[in-house]
Design an enzyme around this catalytic site. Sequence first.
Site, PDB file in Angstrom:
ATOM      1  N   LYS A 217      36.410 -38.221  83.283  1.00  0.00           N
ATOM      2  CA  LYS A 217      37.000 -38.533  84.581  1.00  0.00           C
ATOM      3  C   LYS A 217      38.361 -37.872  84.788  1.00  0.00           C
ATOM      4  CE  LYS A 217      34.191 -42.478  85.751  1.00  0.00           C
ATOM      5  NZ  LYS A 217      34.080 -43.904  86.036  1.00  0.00           N
ATOM      6  N   ARG A 257      30.260 -45.774  78.493  1.00  0.00           N
ATOM      7  CA  ARG A 257      29.296 -44.960  79.248  1.00  0.00           C
ATOM      8  C   ARG A 257      29.772 -43.514  79.199  1.00  0.00           C
ATOM      9  NH1 ARG A 257      28.565 -43.000  84.508  1.00  0.00           N
ATOM     10  NH2 ARG A 257      26.436 -43.184  85.344  1.00  0.00           N
TER      11      ARG A 257
END
Length: 281
Positions: A217, A257
């Site tokens: 991210k 994740r």
Amino acid sequence: MAGLPSWDRCAVMGVVNVTPDSFSDGGRWFDAGAAVKRGLELAEQGADLVDVGGESTRPGATRVDEAEELRRVIPVVRDLVQEGVVVSVDTMRAGVAEQAVAAGARLVNDVSGGRADPRMVPVVAAAGVPYVVMHWRGQSIDMNDRAVYTDTVTEVVGELRAALEQAVAGGIAPERIVVDPGLGFAKQAAHDLALVDATARLRRELGRPVLVAASRKRFLGRVLAGADGTVPPARERDAATAAVSAIAAREGAWAVRVHEVRASADAVRVARALETAGEAQ
């Protein structure tokens, strides 16, 4: 009813994006056959479960219609389940969740926390499967405008608690709910870092297992930026992702994740070994 999957350590959830516009892999697994192959690779590399999604939720993304999401997701879920893979479905739509569970998905991962589709909570409650409730302030198209906090962790905990209570009031058993702080969703880098650091607090104050989804991210790109401000592309953030996986596991996360599994699978096992060594003293 299906119970929440559990392991003797932090689990690793591998990601399969069956989309042409994912921020991390740019449509590499858009073909159903390629997506199934990728899911099997992730399982072989140590993924405990594989999260299949057919709609990009990157900042600025626009939504696809339900028919297209179903076309992308259901064959992949069905084929991975037939191969013995534990599958979760990443969707904000009740209709997709319902059909994915019918195809064998064991968990529904809803980035909207039940807010995008009023049918989602009743459908998950009726299905009796575990449910991930993520912190969410609105759709991807304009979520960056909502990244305003006075006290990030306190506000996220409060908003997650409201979503959790809504899910329970809608019939989902509390013991089947996982919470996710929503890293990168209506967050700036400082907000994301504060939330990773607060993993144990989230678990303690909300009383539920925590899913940490930091993989590749933007905030990791900011951390890794060069002296000239150049931010590495998403695929060059996997080592940083594994570092977060180790930290999250050490702080008691239920699962991480990730797009690339192997390093994070090693990281969570090292974290567990350290915990076991401490218990043995």
